[in-house]
Scaffold this motif. Sequence first.
Motif, PDB file in Angstrom:
ATOM      1  N   MET A 158       0.845  -1.180   0.000  1.00 36.99           N
ATOM      2  CA  MET A 158       0.000   0.000   0.000  1.00 36.99           C
ATOM      3  C   MET A 158       0.889   1.242   0.000  1.00 36.99           C
ATOM      4  SD  MET A 158      -3.040  -0.961   2.656  1.00 36.99           S
ATOM      5  CE  MET A 158      -4.465  -0.288   1.845  1.00 36.99           C
ATOM      6  N   PRO A 159       0.661   2.148  -0.946  1.00 40.02           N
ATOM      7  CA  PRO A 159       1.483   3.358  -0.994  1.00 40.02           C
ATOM      8  C   PRO A 159       1.128   4.355   0.094  1.00 40.02           C
ATOM      9  CG  PRO A 159      -0.109   3.348  -2.793  1.00 40.02           C
ATOM     10  CD  PRO A 159      -0.250   2.041  -2.076  1.00 40.02           C
ATOM     11  N   LYS A 160       2.115   5.157   0.430  1.00 44.90           N
ATOM     12  CA  LYS A 160       1.898   6.273   1.353  1.00 44.90           C
ATOM     13  C   LYS A 160       1.926   7.537   0.522  1.00 44.90           C
ATOM     14  CE  LYS A 160       3.704   4.212   5.534  1.00 44.90           C
ATOM     15  NZ  LYS A 160       4.606   4.349   6.653  1.00 44.90           N
ATOM     16  N   VAL A 161       0.980   8.433   0.758  1.00 43.31           N
ATOM     17  CA  VAL A 161       0.905   9.689   0.030  1.00 43.31           C
ATOM     18  C   VAL A 161       0.833  10.845   1.018  1.00 43.31           C
ATOM     19  CG1 VAL A 161      -0.194   8.668  -1.998  1.00 43.31           C
ATOM     20  CG2 VAL A 161      -1.621   9.577  -0.181  1.00 43.31           C
ATOM     21  N   THR A 162       1.356  11.979   0.596  1.00 42.52           N
ATOM     22  CA  THR A 162       1.280  13.196   1.394  1.00 42.52           C
ATOM     23  C   THR A 162       0.234  14.093   0.753  1.00 42.52           C
ATOM     24  OG1 THR A 162       3.599  13.001   1.996  1.00 42.52           O
ATOM     25  CG2 THR A 162       2.576  15.157   2.306  1.00 42.52           C
ATOM     26  N   LEU A 163      -0.711  14.520   1.551  1.00 46.69           N
ATOM     27  CA  LEU A 163      -1.840  15.290   1.037  1.00 46.69           C
ATOM     28  C   LEU A 163      -1.480  16.756   0.821  1.00 46.69           C
ATOM     29  CD1 LEU A 163      -4.577  13.728   3.306  1.00 46.69           C
ATOM     30  CD2 LEU A 163      -4.106  13.184   0.929  1.00 46.69           C
TER      31      LEU A 163
ATOM     32  N   THR B  60       0.753  12.528   5.928  1.00 51.18           N
ATOM     33  CA  THR B  60       1.025  11.362   5.090  1.00 51.18           C
ATOM     34  C   THR B  60       0.141  10.231   5.568  1.00 51.18           C
ATOM     35  OG1 THR B  60       3.298  12.066   4.719  1.00 51.18           O
ATOM     36  CG2 THR B  60       2.809   9.740   4.320  1.00 51.18           C
ATOM     37  N   ILE B  61      -0.575   9.619   4.603  1.00 52.76           N
ATOM     38  CA  ILE B  61      -1.481   8.516   4.940  1.00 52.76           C
ATOM     39  C   ILE B  61      -1.179   7.320   4.046  1.00 52.76           C
ATOM     40  CG2 ILE B  61      -3.334  10.004   5.794  1.00 52.76           C
ATOM     41  CD1 ILE B  61      -4.731   9.686   3.068  1.00 52.76           C
ATOM     42  N   GLU B  62      -1.522   6.152   4.524  1.00 52.98           N
ATOM     43  CA  GLU B  62      -1.362   4.936   3.746  1.00 52.98           C
ATOM     44  C   GLU B  62      -2.689   4.633   3.071  1.00 52.98           C
ATOM     45  OE1 GLU B  62       0.080   0.338   4.450  1.00 52.98           O
ATOM     46  OE2 GLU B  62       0.718   1.901   5.845  1.00 52.98           O
ATOM     47  N   VAL B  63      -2.639   4.429   1.756  1.00 55.74           N
ATOM     48  CA  VAL B  63      -3.852   4.207   0.977  1.00 55.74           C
ATOM     49  C   VAL B  63      -3.660   3.020   0.038  1.00 55.74           C
ATOM     50  CG1 VAL B  63      -4.544   6.639   1.047  1.00 55.74           C
ATOM     51  CG2 VAL B  63      -3.103   5.837  -0.813  1.00 55.74           C
ATOM     52  N   SER B  64      -4.773   2.544  -0.514  1.00 60.77           N
ATOM     53  CA  SER B  64      -4.677   1.490  -1.526  1.00 60.77           C
ATOM     54  C   SER B  64      -4.233   2.119  -2.844  1.00 60.77           C
ATOM     55  CB  SER B  64      -6.045   0.818  -1.710  1.00 60.77           C
ATOM     56  OG  SER B  64      -6.953   1.720  -2.327  1.00 60.77           O
ATOM     57  N   ASP B  65      -3.874   1.292  -3.809  1.00 55.79           N
ATOM     58  CA  ASP B  65      -3.487   1.806  -5.121  1.00 55.79           C
ATOM     59  C   ASP B  65      -4.625   2.599  -5.751  1.00 55.79           C
ATOM     60  OD1 ASP B  65      -0.932   0.710  -4.994  1.00 55.79           O
ATOM     61  OD2 ASP B  65      -1.539  -1.159  -5.961  1.00 55.79           O
ATOM     62  N   GLU B  66      -5.846   2.095  -5.636  1.00 54.80           N
ATOM     63  CA  GLU B  66      -7.012   2.790  -6.201  1.00 54.80           C
ATOM     64  C   GLU B  66      -7.249   4.135  -5.525  1.00 54.80           C
ATOM     65  OE1 GLU B  66      -8.971   2.176  -8.908  1.00 54.80           O
ATOM     66  OE2 GLU B  66      -7.399   0.696  -9.273  1.00 54.80           O
ATOM     67  N   GLU B  67      -7.120   4.166  -4.199  1.00 57.37           N
ATOM     68  CA  GLU B  67      -7.290   5.434  -3.480  1.00 57.37           C
ATOM     69  C   GLU B  67      -6.216   6.438  -3.893  1.00 57.37           C
ATOM     70  OE1 GLU B  67      -9.267   4.093   0.758  1.00 57.37           O
ATOM     71  OE2 GLU B  67      -7.152   3.619   0.401  1.00 57.37           O
ATOM     72  N   ALA B  68      -4.994   5.963  -4.081  1.00 51.36           N
ATOM     73  CA  ALA B  68      -3.904   6.844  -4.499  1.00 51.36           C
ATOM     74  C   ALA B  68      -4.211   7.438  -5.870  1.00 51.36           C
ATOM     75  CB  ALA B  68      -2.580   6.089  -4.524  1.00 51.36           C
ATOM     76  N   LYS B  69      -4.709   6.606  -6.784  1.00 51.40           N
ATOM     77  CA  LYS B  69      -5.065   7.091  -8.119  1.00 51.40           C
ATOM     78  C   LYS B  69      -6.197   8.105  -8.034  1.00 51.40           C
ATOM     79  CE  LYS B  69      -3.679   2.839 -10.416  1.00 51.40           C
ATOM     80  NZ  LYS B  69      -4.170   1.625 -11.069  1.00 51.40           N
ATOM     81  N   TRP B  70      -7.186   7.837  -7.193  1.00 49.18           N
ATOM     82  CA  TRP B  70      -8.329   8.742  -7.020  1.00 49.18           C
ATOM     83  C   TRP B  70      -7.847  10.103  -6.515  1.00 49.18           C
ATOM     84  CZ3 TRP B  70     -10.715  11.552  -3.196  1.00 49.18           C
ATOM     85  CH2 TRP B  70     -12.038  11.943  -3.420  1.00 49.18           C
ATOM     86  N   LEU B  71      -6.996  10.081  -5.495  1.00 50.93           N
ATOM     87  CA  LEU B  71      -6.462  11.317  -4.932  1.00 50.93           C
ATOM     88  C   LEU B  71      -5.604  12.070  -5.958  1.00 50.93           C
ATOM     89  CD1 LEU B  71      -5.520   9.972  -1.401  1.00 50.93           C
ATOM     90  CD2 LEU B  71      -7.212  11.756  -1.869  1.00 50.93           C
TER      91      LEU B  71
END
Length: 69
Positions: free
Chosen positions: A1-6, A22-33
Amino acid sequence: MPKVTLSGPHTHKGKPVTAGDTIEVSDEEAKWLERRGRIAPPAVSHSPIVTAPQTGKKPKQENGDHGAD
């Protein structure tokens, strides 16, 4: 699961998070964001600055006259 910084405020799993978090999200959530511009660009890595070795000599100074009469 990737971590992204908002890049802005968001609600993730029912909890509010703020820009810079920074939150941990699924691949789909990362793409959505990412599609919505909610992910901050990656931080720039600050590599050490490489400089030329010091010779101990002073730089040559120019004559300020430049031949003008």
